[in-house]
Scaffold this active site. Structure first.
Site, PDB file in Angstrom:
ATOM      1  N   GLN A  76       0.868  -1.178   0.000  1.00 49.31           N
ATOM      2  CA  GLN A  76       0.000   0.000   0.000  1.00 49.31           C
ATOM      3  C   GLN A  76       0.901   1.222   0.000  1.00 49.31           C
ATOM      4  OE1 GLN A  76      -3.729  -0.553   0.313  1.00 49.31           O
ATOM      5  NE2 GLN A  76      -2.821  -2.412  -0.517  1.00 49.31           N
ATOM      6  N   ALA A 120     -11.524   2.737   5.238  1.00 43.95           N
ATOM      7  CA  ALA A 120     -10.597   1.872   4.494  1.00 43.95           C
ATOM      8  C   ALA A 120      -9.812   2.653   3.445  1.00 43.95           C
ATOM      9  CB  ALA A 120     -11.379   0.738   3.847  1.00 43.95           C
ATOM     10  N   HIS A 121      -8.910   1.963   2.768  1.00 48.37           N
ATOM     11  CA  HIS A 121      -8.017   2.643   1.824  1.00 48.37           C
ATOM     12  C   HIS A 121      -8.788   3.275   0.658  1.00 48.37           C
ATOM     13  CE1 HIS A 121      -7.045  -1.560  -0.154  1.00 48.37           C
ATOM     14  NE2 HIS A 121      -8.327  -1.364  -0.049  1.00 48.37           N
ATOM     15  N   ASN A 122      -8.304   4.434   0.248  1.00 51.04           N
ATOM     16  CA  ASN A 122      -8.796   5.161  -0.937  1.00 51.04           C
ATOM     17  C   ASN A 122     -10.147   5.829  -0.711  1.00 51.04           C
ATOM     18  OD1 ASN A 122      -6.602   3.762  -2.110  1.00 51.04           O
ATOM     19  ND2 ASN A 122      -7.944   2.120  -2.736  1.00 51.04           N
TER      20      ASN A 122
END
Lengths: 349, 349, 349
Positions: free
Chosen positions: A201, A242-244
């Site tokens: 990531q 969460a990511h993004n």
């Protein structure tokens, strides 16, 4: 750190807040309380009309309230068009939070090349990594870990025991409560030859000015680009972002909400407690999600949405679950009845 | 710690990855991006066919994709049977994570009898208890607490601010993100004379090789025997794993899931976000649980299961809740209609 | 810290526990196990009748059980009216937890005016603020942060990496597990000129004697008055308790529950895992909430309540969701059938 206490005459307090008042200008105010608990030297407020009956018996020295509510009130009142906001300002006056002392606690471990403004406060047991930049008047409370390359904006306050992962950028006046983890790796996995391979990531996290992040909330770094909170986003405790994910300005997210990867949430949204929002969705501005709802589809119209089911007595709920299981059969029975009635199948079917 | 950046010619990159390529072998690649954002010196990937339209306009220096997708693509392509896994390998090449320096930070507090391999890294503000064993190349990031008798396997990485309770055993290459608590007491209580008596929790936790544990996740110690994660179990953020749970290899658990005590979950399961699994259940291999579902019964057949209800506009949802409350009455009305139709009660009833 | 192990003859063990026994008084017991795993030198217990079949094959040295269960048992038995509670007492005898050594670890940072009892234990990497009082035999494990003005009661134990915010008061024998945050600011926000203004949270947290708080749980400070847990409240991991909540004595709250602000919960309640309770509610004594339920209304009758929906195979669940969406239409079809049957609308409608 503990807050101090100051005392005001009602007239002074009204002046400091820029509000009109009714009642005794010399009444001395030095504490705060609820309508029920406030002593004669304490202020309180009335914002929710449901609490109006408590006005009759309050002993409070002054009540912040709307002018129309005050018409029939015999006590002292501070007249406000927005009592809850003025209540916040009143507390700031009565209980001013002392500025943290500038300087670095001797127990803190600071990388040689970290740039820490002279007016910043670095508490006990802190660890600050390489290339970190901590700006003017920022407060890094005890036991925080600031990983390499992080930037903490002017007057930001990390209360204590916060983890900020590599490269994250926190804006000005951001408040981060204990236990928060900003910039842990997102959950990226590829299946390969029967096992999982971690997908590195390499994005980070950007948090805008005036955001507040509640205790034990987690905000993952982006997979490639950054996870983003625009300015004035307010996040309660134990929220998972969460990511993004991208969250628009002025959006408020209550406790225990989970937002899955790559979802975009608009501005001025309100997400009530324990709701879950699936990944890769687009939620437009001014959407309200009610408590314990499951959002599985994008939303392109402002308004209120939900799917939470209120609890009932267990026996009734169990019977209802049985009924749910019968709906398929009911569909057939309904159709059969309609056919035997010579109505033919309903055109709605 | 920050990742470094390396530059490859496309031909080199293909060689290093063991992949065929199409396009300009001399194209220089030194960054990563998305199909939309990648610059001409950046790689990206296409795994989900839904994103294929973005190929037409991408400026990326190279795209990792399946050979059939590449047929109509004019840019440079790395041809892969598993683009997402090869994408992960590509990032590892371009952004190699530097090994943490061996040694113990002077601010760390280490018990006299702890055995720490010379190649291990112990960060700032760490506390390591009695009888702990930390194996080769393991990384214990800043502010971690490793309680007595814990064993941390070769090349494991505790990113920072992780708590590992007494006697827990973490396998090789395990990654643990900040805020994780491994080995807190399970929730064991006996009612005695009108009050609760704590039942001491004397098992521990065993985590197999190649597991990854997300930020602020909790894994309780067993009541008598150990709580177990087999190898290659992948757990996202804010997951709660109660005492005596056993999770099979290669199972992946998304954020905010709760698993109650003594439940066994098989291999290759996937539990989507915010689902809850009750205690003392047996979930077989290859079960998929969809988001925000409530698992109250054991599952002995592989496949997909769920009970999450998608949110709707609030007015519609409220009407539906009213309908739910009427189902008991509807059952009677349906039966009465059937009787008056001389059909008699349906045989399905 | 690791627990020690002691060995007892069965007769001694029975005497120490005040229980009658059957079987060999000289049988040596020094370990604990499950009915399935216990060795001949280990004790186990049988509380849940569902496990009675395992009695036939157990190799345990002794089983704690009810006298009627023991009638047909050939092995050694400790006869108990409350086997699970006596099992807890047995473990305490066999695995006594050593008292933590009195004193302050040299790496701890302690404010000059903190009052710490000489018999208290302060672990490594701890930070203790101004005006803190830590009473006799209290244990503050590694990496805890105790903010200004906190009071930690006699024999309380903060296992490690706990954060306790300004002014909080923890009672005697309270146990707090790692990652807990007590006394972070509640989520109080007023909308003003299109942005959020933080409402300062000036209450604190009071936790009664004998409470236990699970890992990564958060308990917010009150807005004006305190957030309160009465005595013997037991809280599992990852629970969120918002500002101004009041929880009655002997109530137990399982993992991942969220309780919104200003809600009052009675005594002897049991809240099962991952349930959510909305704000400003009043839940009376002796209420049981089943797993993953959503409590949106006050409850004034003891008993069991819920709204959790058990997961089903996905295809069946999707069909059921379609049926749910049809209920409005079904209501019309039912009414039309009733009218055409000359029954007129049902009197239940």
């Amino acid at each position: 750190m503990q807050t101090a206490t100051r005392t005001f005459r009602l007239e002074e307090l009204a002046g400091a807040l820029g509000l009109a008042f009714t009642g005794n200008p010399d009444c001395s105010i030095r504490d705060v309380g609820t309508l029920d608990s406030a002593d004669p030297d304490a202020a309180t407020f009335l914002a929710n009309p449901a609490y109006k009956p408590a006005l009759a018996s309050t002993r409070a020295g002054v009540v912040v309230m709307k002018p129309d509510m005050a018409e029939t009130f015999n006590g002292n009142a501070l007249l406000s068009a927005n009592p809850y906001a003025d209540w916040a300002r009143l507390i700031e006056l009565l209980r001013p939070q002392p500025a943290a002392a500038a300087g670095i606690h001797p127990s803190a471990v600071i990388a040689d090349d970290a740039q820490i403004d002279d007016s910043a406060h670095i508490g006990a047991q802190v660890a600050v990594g390489a290339g970190v930049r901590i700006e003017a008047r920022a407060v890094i409370g005890p036991a925080c870990v600031i990983d390499d390359g992080v930037c903490i904006g002017e007057s930001a306050r990390l209360v204590g025991r916060v983890y900020v992962g590599g490269g994250a950028h926190l804006g000005r006046r951001v408040i981060v409560h204990p236990g928060v983890v900003i910039g842990a790796d997102g959950f990226g996995l590829a299946m390969e030859q029967g096992g999982w391979r971690k997908v590195p990531q390499v994005g980070s996290v950007r948090i805008g000015d005036d955001c507040e992040i509640g205790a034990n909330t987690t905000i993952d770094r982006g997979a490639i680009e950054d996870t983003v909170l625009e300015h004035d986003v307010r996040v309660d405790n134990q929220v998972q972002i969460a990511h993004n994910v991208h969250i628009g300005a002025h959006t408020a997210i209550a406790g225990c909400v989970g937002i899955a990867g790559s979802t975009r949430i608009g501005r001025y949204c309100m997400i009530a407690g324990a709701s879950g929002i699936a990944g890769h969705l687009d939620i437009c501005d001014s959407v309200i999600i009610t408590a314990m709802s499951t959002v599985l589809d994008s939303i392109d119209q402002p308004g209120e949405y939900g799917s939470g089911i209120p609890a009932r007595p267990h026996a009734r709920w169990k019977r209802l679950l049985v009924r749910l299981g019968q709906l398929d059969e009911w569909a057939r029975r309904l159709r059969r009845l309609e056919q035997s009635n010579n109505n033919g199948p309903s055109r709605h079917e």
